[in-house]
Design a protein around this motif. Sequence first.
Motif, PDB file in Angstrom:
ATOM      1  N   LEU A   1       0.806  -1.219   0.000  1.00 14.81           N
ATOM      2  CA  LEU A   1       0.000   0.000   0.000  1.00 14.81           C
ATOM      3  C   LEU A   1       0.838   1.268   0.000  1.00 14.81           C
ATOM      4  O   LEU A   1       0.330   2.338  -0.303  1.00 14.81           O
ATOM      5  N   ILE A   2       2.109   1.166   0.327  1.00 18.78           N
ATOM      6  CA  ILE A   2       2.958   2.353   0.418  1.00 18.78           C
ATOM      7  C   ILE A   2       3.006   3.136  -0.895  1.00 18.78           C
ATOM      8  O   ILE A   2       2.841   4.356  -0.879  1.00 18.78           O
TER       9      ILE A   2
ATOM     10  N   VAL B   1       0.745   3.406  -3.120  1.00 16.23           N
ATOM     11  CA  VAL B   1      -0.565   4.051  -3.279  1.00 16.23           C
ATOM     12  C   VAL B   1      -0.688   5.238  -2.324  1.00 16.23           C
ATOM     13  O   VAL B   1      -1.188   6.301  -2.699  1.00 16.23           O
ATOM     14  N   ILE B   2      -0.224   5.065  -1.099  1.00 18.98           N
ATOM     15  CA  ILE B   2      -0.302   6.143  -0.107  1.00 18.98           C
ATOM     16  C   ILE B   2       0.544   7.336  -0.542  1.00 18.98           C
ATOM     17  O   ILE B   2       0.170   8.488  -0.312  1.00 18.98           O
ATOM     18  N   THR B   3       1.667   7.088  -1.211  1.00 19.37           N
ATOM     19  CA  THR B   3       2.528   8.199  -1.637  1.00 19.37           C
ATOM     20  C   THR B   3       1.865   9.079  -2.688  1.00 19.37           C
ATOM     21  O   THR B   3       2.281  10.214  -2.883  1.00 19.37           O
ATOM     22  N   PHE B   4       0.832   8.572  -3.359  1.00 22.20           N
ATOM     23  CA  PHE B   4       0.117   9.398  -4.346  1.00 22.20           C
ATOM     24  C   PHE B   4      -0.545  10.608  -3.687  1.00 22.20           C
ATOM     25  O   PHE B   4      -0.809  11.606  -4.335  1.00 22.20           O
ATOM     26  N   PHE B   5      -0.814  10.517  -2.399  1.00 15.94           N
ATOM     27  CA  PHE B   5      -1.467  11.607  -1.675  1.00 15.94           C
ATOM     28  C   PHE B   5      -0.473  12.527  -0.979  1.00 15.94           C
ATOM     29  O   PHE B   5      -0.857  13.397  -0.219  1.00 15.94           O
TER      30      PHE B   5
ATOM     31  N   LEU C   1       6.999   5.392  -9.379  1.00 22.43           N
ATOM     32  CA  LEU C   1       7.977   4.421  -9.875  1.00 22.43           C
ATOM     33  C   LEU C   1       7.722   3.041  -9.256  1.00 22.43           C
ATOM     34  O   LEU C   1       7.708   2.029  -9.965  1.00 22.43           O
ATOM     35  N   ALA C   2       7.504   3.018  -7.949  1.00 27.28           N
ATOM     36  CA  ALA C   2       7.265   1.744  -7.265  1.00 27.28           C
ATOM     37  C   ALA C   2       5.987   1.081  -7.779  1.00 27.28           C
ATOM     38  O   ALA C   2       5.966  -0.125  -8.047  1.00 27.28           O
ATOM     39  N   PHE C   3       4.918   1.856  -7.939  1.00 29.11           N
ATOM     40  CA  PHE C   3       3.678   1.285  -8.444  1.00 29.11           C
ATOM     41  C   PHE C   3       3.852   0.826  -9.893  1.00 29.11           C
ATOM     42  O   PHE C   3       3.327  -0.222 -10.290  1.00 29.11           O
ATOM     43  N   GLY C   4       4.605   1.579 -10.683  1.00 28.52           N
ATOM     44  CA  GLY C   4       4.871   1.183 -12.061  1.00 28.52           C
ATOM     45  C   GLY C   4       5.617  -0.141 -12.143  1.00 28.52           C
ATOM     46  O   GLY C   4       5.313  -0.989 -12.986  1.00 28.52           O
TER      47      GLY C   4
ATOM     48  N   PRO D   1      -2.256  -3.891  -5.098  1.00 29.54           N
ATOM     49  CA  PRO D   1      -1.921  -3.620  -3.692  1.00 29.54           C
ATOM     50  C   PRO D   1      -2.868  -4.321  -2.710  1.00 29.54           C
ATOM     51  O   PRO D   1      -2.418  -4.863  -1.697  1.00 29.54           O
ATOM     52  N   ALA D   2      -4.161  -4.356  -3.014  1.00 21.69           N
ATOM     53  CA  ALA D   2      -5.113  -5.029  -2.125  1.00 21.69           C
ATOM     54  C   ALA D   2      -4.891  -6.536  -2.129  1.00 21.69           C
ATOM     55  O   ALA D   2      -4.950  -7.188  -1.080  1.00 21.69           O
ATOM     56  N   VAL D   3      -4.618  -7.110  -3.298  1.00 26.06           N
ATOM     57  CA  VAL D   3      -4.350  -8.544  -3.401  1.00 26.06           C
ATOM     58  C   VAL D   3      -3.090  -8.907  -2.620  1.00 26.06           C
ATOM     59  O   VAL D   3      -3.061  -9.896  -1.881  1.00 26.06           O
ATOM     60  N   GLY D   4      -2.054  -8.104  -2.769  1.00 25.06           N
ATOM     61  CA  GLY D   4      -0.812  -8.354  -2.032  1.00 25.06           C
ATOM     62  C   GLY D   4      -0.998  -8.262  -0.530  1.00 25.06           C
ATOM     63  O   GLY D   4      -0.473  -9.076   0.229  1.00 25.06           O
TER      64      GLY D   4
END
Length: 101
Positions: A3-4, A6-10, A22-25, A49-52
């Motif tokens: 989730l990290i 995803v959280i960094t998007f905010f 970069l990490a999400f990519g 992220p939710a599946v992981g």
Amino acid sequence: MFLIPVITFFSGDSNVLAIGRLAFGLMATTYLPMLRFYGRNPAWVLGFPAVGLFYLAMTWTSAWRYWNGEKSRWKNRVYERQALSEKVGYHVHNELEDIDS
């Protein structure tokens, strides 16, 4: 962990946002071949992220149960783990019987 990014998007910080993207990519890039293999829509990558996180929770739950003495559980049947001392004693006893014979 999953989730990290995803959280960094905010985050208001542009450096943190860039690292999160970069990490999400990278996560998406590694997950897309599996989606293609199973014939799934590439939009499913957004659920990674939710599946992981769900998989991580199942792994920790399994480890917790194992260390509390539960070997496995299936259809509400619980199979207890045999103590190490019982396993060693059993094998040593059988080997001694074979030697005496």
